[in-house]
Design an enzyme around this catalytic site. Structure first.
Site, short mmCIF file in Angstrom:
data_model
loop_
_atom_site.label_atom_id
_atom_site.label_comp_id
_atom_site.label_asym_id
_atom_site.label_seq_id
_atom_site.Cartn_x
_atom_site.Cartn_y
_atom_site.Cartn_z
N LYS A 1 1.17 -1.37 0.21
CA LYS A 1 -0.28 -0.02 -0.47
C LYS A 1 0.70 1.31 -0.29
O LYS A 1 0.52 2.54 -1.20
CB LYS A 1 -0.89 -0.55 1.57
CG LYS A 1 -2.00 -0.63 1.17
CD LYS A 1 -2.71 -1.08 2.44
CE LYS A 1 -4.21 -1.92 2.42
NZ LYS A 1 -5.04 -2.08 3.70
N LYS B 1 -6.60 -11.48 -4.77
CA LYS B 1 -8.08 -11.33 -3.82
C LYS B 1 -9.10 -11.01 -4.81
O LYS B 1 -8.92 -10.14 -5.20
CB LYS B 1 -7.57 -11.56 -2.96
CG LYS B 1 -8.52 -11.38 -1.76
CD LYS B 1 -8.10 -10.79 -0.18
CE LYS B 1 -9.56 -10.94 0.54
NZ LYS B 1 -8.95 -9.91 2.00
N LYS C 1 -12.47 -5.38 -2.45
CA LYS C 1 -13.55 -4.26 -2.49
C LYS C 1 -13.58 -3.36 -3.40
O LYS C 1 -14.27 -2.87 -3.55
CB LYS C 1 -13.60 -3.77 -0.79
CG LYS C 1 -13.65 -5.33 0.38
CD LYS C 1 -14.68 -3.84 1.23
CE LYS C 1 -14.51 -4.88 2.60
NZ LYS C 1 -12.67 -4.86 3.17
#
Length: 334
Positions: free
Chosen positions: A114, A199, A202
């Protein structure tokens, strides 16, 4: 036999997905527990570690809580609350920051990923992005949780939590229960339909590979039918390494129907039929969740009542633990 206490959380950084539901929430719902043994939290403070819109965080926090209830979490059998409503999380986080080291936090994989992404976009890297695994540890340790149901990507953070608990206990006397991570047996990590090596998160630039819990049936079918499969002879074989796209579809189908992905593969001669069955299964799994969400969204006072009562129970459980930690580390009692 005493029921083990579990704690887990959902971060309101995007709309909840099929991966969240199959990989975590459905297991929470199925567990036979009590409000004191099962705590589920919308971890809104974690959403502040990156650039965000305040109104969106509030909206997604409310939506996440509503969806958790719609998915079947029963306030009579668990405690559901919002992280920022319980001050003990941040009280304990500072003590754990005084226990953690800079080096072990900078080794966290999610921080590296990140931080690199933030730097590439020209944003500054917030200090909270580095320290948020410590806040996550506080989330868990404040409740004497013994088990933490998480996806594989969060296992490293639970290991840090264990390390901090052990270190604190060794330095200041036994204070915390040392928890362990638990993973669901099937669909622990549902992958993106357009990138089956990643993955199903969201958020994504297009969202084309993500099935959201509130997606209309037509949107679900479109995303599944356009799912990336694999090059080759077109045979349906369950092989995560060689054919991740097909394996992901089989995992989803197995999680929705209760079958075994390798056995299900034998029933298909091509990708088209598999995709149609996956689409049908996902639509049916999401239907009751969406119907219940519509009912709860029409009565926001009911959701607010659940969260208010949940926060009250959470405080009662966490305060003695955090007070104990304050005394152990050497702080004067007020």
């Amino acid at each position: 036999m005493t029921t083990k206490r579990i704690f887990s959380g959902i971060k309101p950084t995007g709309h909840l997905t099929l991966g969240n539901y199959l990989g975590a929430v459905r297991q929470w719902v199925a567990a036979d527990r009590t409000p004191e043994s099962a705590l589920f939290c919308v971890v809104d403070l974690h959403a502040l570690t990156v650039e965000h819109e305040p109104a969106r965080v509030r909206r997604l926090s409310r939506q996440a809580a509503t969806l958790l209830l719609a998915a079947g979490l029963d306030p009579q059998r668990c405690t559901l609350f919002v992280q920022s409503h319980v001050d003990e999380h941040t009280r304990l986080a500072y003590l754990l920051e005084c226990t953690a080291t800079d080096g072990e936090l900078r080794r966290m994989i999610q921080y590296k990923e990140k931080a690199a992404k933030a730097q590439l976009s020209g944003e500054g890297v917030r200090l909270s992005l580095l320290t948020y695994p410590v806040l996550m540890a506080a989330d868990i340790l404040a409740y004497d949780a013994q088990e933490v149901p998480v996806g594989e990507d969060q296992r490293q953070h639970v290991e840090l939590t264990r390390d901090l608990a052990v270190r604190f206990n060794q330095r200041y006397g036994h204070t915390f229960t040392v928890p362990k991570a638990t993973l669901p047996e099937v669909a622990a990590r549902v992958m993106d339909l357009q990138d089956p090596t990643s993955k199903m998160g969201k958020s994504h630039e297009s969202g084309a590979g993500i099935v959201y819990l509130l997606d209309e049936p037509g949107a679900v079918r479109k995303k599944v039918m356009r799912a990336v499969t694999d090059s080759g002879d077109g045979a349906v074989v369950y092989d995560r390494e060689a054919r991740p796209g097909v394996a992901n579809l089989l995992d989803i189908l197995a999680a929705c129907t209760g079958g075994d992905p390798a056995v299900l593969a034998d029933g298909y001669g091509g990708y088209g039929a598999l995709k149609r069955d996956v689409a049908d299964a996902v639509v049916e799994v999401l239907r009751p969740v969406q119907e219940r969400h519509a009912e709860l969204a029409g009565d926001p006072a009911q959701v607010e009542k659940v969260l208010r009562e949940g926060a009250g129970r959470a405080r009662e459980l966490a305060r003695p633990v955090v007070d104990r930690a304050y005394r152990a580390i050497g702080l004067l009692e007020p």
